[in-house]
Design a protein around this motif. Structure first.
Motif, PDB file in Angstrom:
ATOM      1  N   GLU A   1       3.399   9.041  -9.893  1.00  0.00           N
ATOM      2  CA  GLU A   1       4.101   8.997 -11.172  1.00  0.00           C
ATOM      3  C   GLU A   1       3.460   8.078 -12.207  1.00  0.00           C
ATOM      4  O   GLU A   1       3.640   8.277 -13.397  1.00  0.00           O
ATOM      5  N   TYR A   2       2.753   7.035 -11.758  1.00  0.00           N
ATOM      6  CA  TYR A   2       2.203   6.038 -12.669  1.00  0.00           C
ATOM      7  C   TYR A   2       0.678   6.002 -12.593  1.00  0.00           C
ATOM      8  O   TYR A   2       0.105   5.945 -11.505  1.00  0.00           O
ATOM      9  N   VAL A   3       0.054   5.997 -13.756  1.00  0.00           N
ATOM     10  CA  VAL A   3      -1.407   5.949 -13.827  1.00  0.00           C
ATOM     11  C   VAL A   3      -1.927   4.603 -13.339  1.00  0.00           C
ATOM     12  O   VAL A   3      -2.947   4.532 -12.660  1.00  0.00           O
ATOM     13  N   TRP A   4      -1.230   3.504 -13.655  1.00  0.00           N
ATOM     14  CA  TRP A   4      -1.688   2.173 -13.259  1.00  0.00           C
ATOM     15  C   TRP A   4      -1.735   2.053 -11.737  1.00  0.00           C
ATOM     16  O   TRP A   4      -2.632   1.400 -11.197  1.00  0.00           O
TER      17      TRP A   4
ATOM     18  N   HIS B   1      -4.865   3.902 -10.570  1.00  0.00           N
ATOM     19  CA  HIS B   1      -6.068   3.099 -10.818  1.00  0.00           C
ATOM     20  C   HIS B   1      -6.181   1.940  -9.831  1.00  0.00           C
ATOM     21  O   HIS B   1      -7.278   1.624  -9.363  1.00  0.00           O
ATOM     22  N   LEU B   2      -5.068   1.318  -9.517  1.00  0.00           N
ATOM     23  CA  LEU B   2      -5.077   0.217  -8.556  1.00  0.00           C
ATOM     24  C   LEU B   2      -5.477   0.703  -7.171  1.00  0.00           C
ATOM     25  O   LEU B   2      -6.240   0.027  -6.466  1.00  0.00           O
ATOM     26  N   LEU B   3      -5.024   1.881  -6.781  1.00  0.00           N
ATOM     27  CA  LEU B   3      -5.445   2.447  -5.489  1.00  0.00           C
ATOM     28  C   LEU B   3      -6.943   2.735  -5.476  1.00  0.00           C
ATOM     29  O   LEU B   3      -7.618   2.511  -4.467  1.00  0.00           O
ATOM     30  N   LEU B   4      -7.469   3.241  -6.587  1.00  0.00           N
ATOM     31  CA  LEU B   4      -8.917   3.490  -6.660  1.00  0.00           C
ATOM     32  C   LEU B   4      -9.703   2.188  -6.538  1.00  0.00           C
ATOM     33  O   LEU B   4     -10.743   2.140  -5.871  1.00  0.00           O
ATOM     34  N   LYS B   5      -9.225   1.121  -7.167  1.00  0.00           N
ATOM     35  CA  LYS B   5      -9.887  -0.180  -7.059  1.00  0.00           C
ATOM     36  C   LYS B   5      -9.829  -0.703  -5.625  1.00  0.00           C
ATOM     37  O   LYS B   5     -10.809  -1.256  -5.113  1.00  0.00           O
ATOM     38  N   LEU B   6      -8.680  -0.534  -4.973  1.00  0.00           N
ATOM     39  CA  LEU B   6      -8.559  -0.970  -3.580  1.00  0.00           C
ATOM     40  C   LEU B   6      -9.487  -0.193  -2.666  1.00  0.00           C
ATOM     41  O   LEU B   6     -10.059  -0.754  -1.729  1.00  0.00           O
ATOM     42  N   LYS B   7      -9.648   1.097  -2.951  1.00  0.00           N
ATOM     43  CA  LYS B   7     -10.543   1.916  -2.131  1.00  0.00           C
ATOM     44  C   LYS B   7     -11.993   1.477  -2.277  1.00  0.00           C
ATOM     45  O   LYS B   7     -12.745   1.490  -1.304  1.00  0.00           O
TER      46      LYS B   7
ATOM     47  N   GLU C   1      -7.552  12.055 -12.401  1.00  0.00           N
ATOM     48  CA  GLU C   1      -6.509  11.292 -13.082  1.00  0.00           C
ATOM     49  C   GLU C   1      -5.222  12.100 -13.044  1.00  0.00           C
ATOM     50  O   GLU C   1      -5.227  13.302 -13.252  1.00  0.00           O
ATOM     51  N   PRO C   2      -4.057  11.460 -12.810  1.00  0.00           N
ATOM     52  CA  PRO C   2      -2.811  12.185 -12.908  1.00  0.00           C
ATOM     53  C   PRO C   2      -2.531  12.560 -14.361  1.00  0.00           C
ATOM     54  O   PRO C   2      -2.867  11.810 -15.276  1.00  0.00           O
TER      55      PRO C   2
ATOM     56  N   ALA D   1       0.830  -1.208   0.000  1.00  0.00           N
ATOM     57  CA  ALA D   1       0.000   0.000   0.000  1.00  0.00           C
ATOM     58  C   ALA D   1       0.865   1.259   0.000  1.00  0.00           C
ATOM     59  O   ALA D   1       0.593   2.215  -0.746  1.00  0.00           O
ATOM     60  N   ILE D   2       1.910   1.280   0.806  1.00  0.00           N
ATOM     61  CA  ILE D   2       2.804   2.442   0.844  1.00  0.00           C
ATOM     62  C   ILE D   2       3.485   2.626  -0.512  1.00  0.00           C
ATOM     63  O   ILE D   2       3.563   3.746  -1.033  1.00  0.00           O
ATOM     64  N   GLY D   3       3.955   1.542  -1.098  1.00  0.00           N
ATOM     65  CA  GLY D   3       4.582   1.625  -2.408  1.00  0.00           C
ATOM     66  C   GLY D   3       3.627   2.127  -3.477  1.00  0.00           C
ATOM     67  O   GLY D   3       4.002   2.952  -4.317  1.00  0.00           O
ATOM     68  N   LEU D   4       2.386   1.676  -3.437  1.00  0.00           N
ATOM     69  CA  LEU D   4       1.398   2.138  -4.421  1.00  0.00           C
ATOM     70  C   LEU D   4       1.064   3.607  -4.242  1.00  0.00           C
ATOM     71  O   LEU D   4       0.867   4.330  -5.221  1.00  0.00           O
ATOM     72  N   VAL D   5       0.982   4.061  -2.999  1.00  0.00           N
ATOM     73  CA  VAL D   5       0.706   5.475  -2.752  1.00  0.00           C
ATOM     74  C   VAL D   5       1.836   6.325  -3.329  1.00  0.00           C
ATOM     75  O   VAL D   5       1.586   7.339  -3.979  1.00  0.00           O
ATOM     76  N   ILE D   6       3.067   5.913  -3.114  1.00  0.00           N
ATOM     77  CA  ILE D   6       4.202   6.675  -3.638  1.00  0.00           C
ATOM     78  C   ILE D   6       4.247   6.607  -5.164  1.00  0.00           C
ATOM     79  O   ILE D   6       4.418   7.622  -5.836  1.00  0.00           O
ATOM     80  N   LEU D   7       4.045   5.425  -5.723  1.00  0.00           N
ATOM     81  CA  LEU D   7       4.112   5.269  -7.174  1.00  0.00           C
ATOM     82  C   LEU D   7       2.921   5.896  -7.889  1.00  0.00           C
ATOM     83  O   LEU D   7       3.011   6.218  -9.073  1.00  0.00           O
TER      84      LEU D   7
END
Length: 92
Positions: free
Chosen positions: A46-49, A52-58, A89-90, A37-43
């Motif tokens: 910079e990365y759209v994927w 999107h993965l964070l939005l799906k997890l939420k 969207e970033p 989760a921490i890695g996804l928040v940081i990434l």
């Protein structure tokens, strides 16, 4: 030039947390899901994927949505030194 170093250091830290999280899924010492989760928040900065993965997890785990939002706000303030991010969207 300073922003280039900051961007690369964020990518290295984000991918490092993501790799620690993957290792943590198999090792009992590390909290794999937390590091992922921490890695996804940081990434996600910079990365759209990753965004999107964070939005799906939420949406899948609404209990952790507040925690993810707080982490995104802290990461955004640390990276950009300005107002908290929106759920847009970033821009790439």
């Amino acid at each position: 030039m300073k922003t280039v170093y900051k961007k690369w250091s964020l990518l290295v830290v984000g991918w490092g947390f993501l790799l620690l999280g993957i290792a943590g899924l198999f090792l009992p010492i590390l909290q794999g899901v937390l590091f992922i989760a921490i890695g996804l928040v940081i990434l996600s900065t910079e990365y759209v994927w990753a965004h999107h993965l964070l939005l799906k997890l939420k949406t899948k785990f609404p209990k952790f949505a507040g925690t993810i939002d707080k982490g995104r706000e802290r990461a955004h303030r640390w990276i950009h030194d300005d107002e908290p991010p929106s759920d847009e969207e970033p821009v790439k």
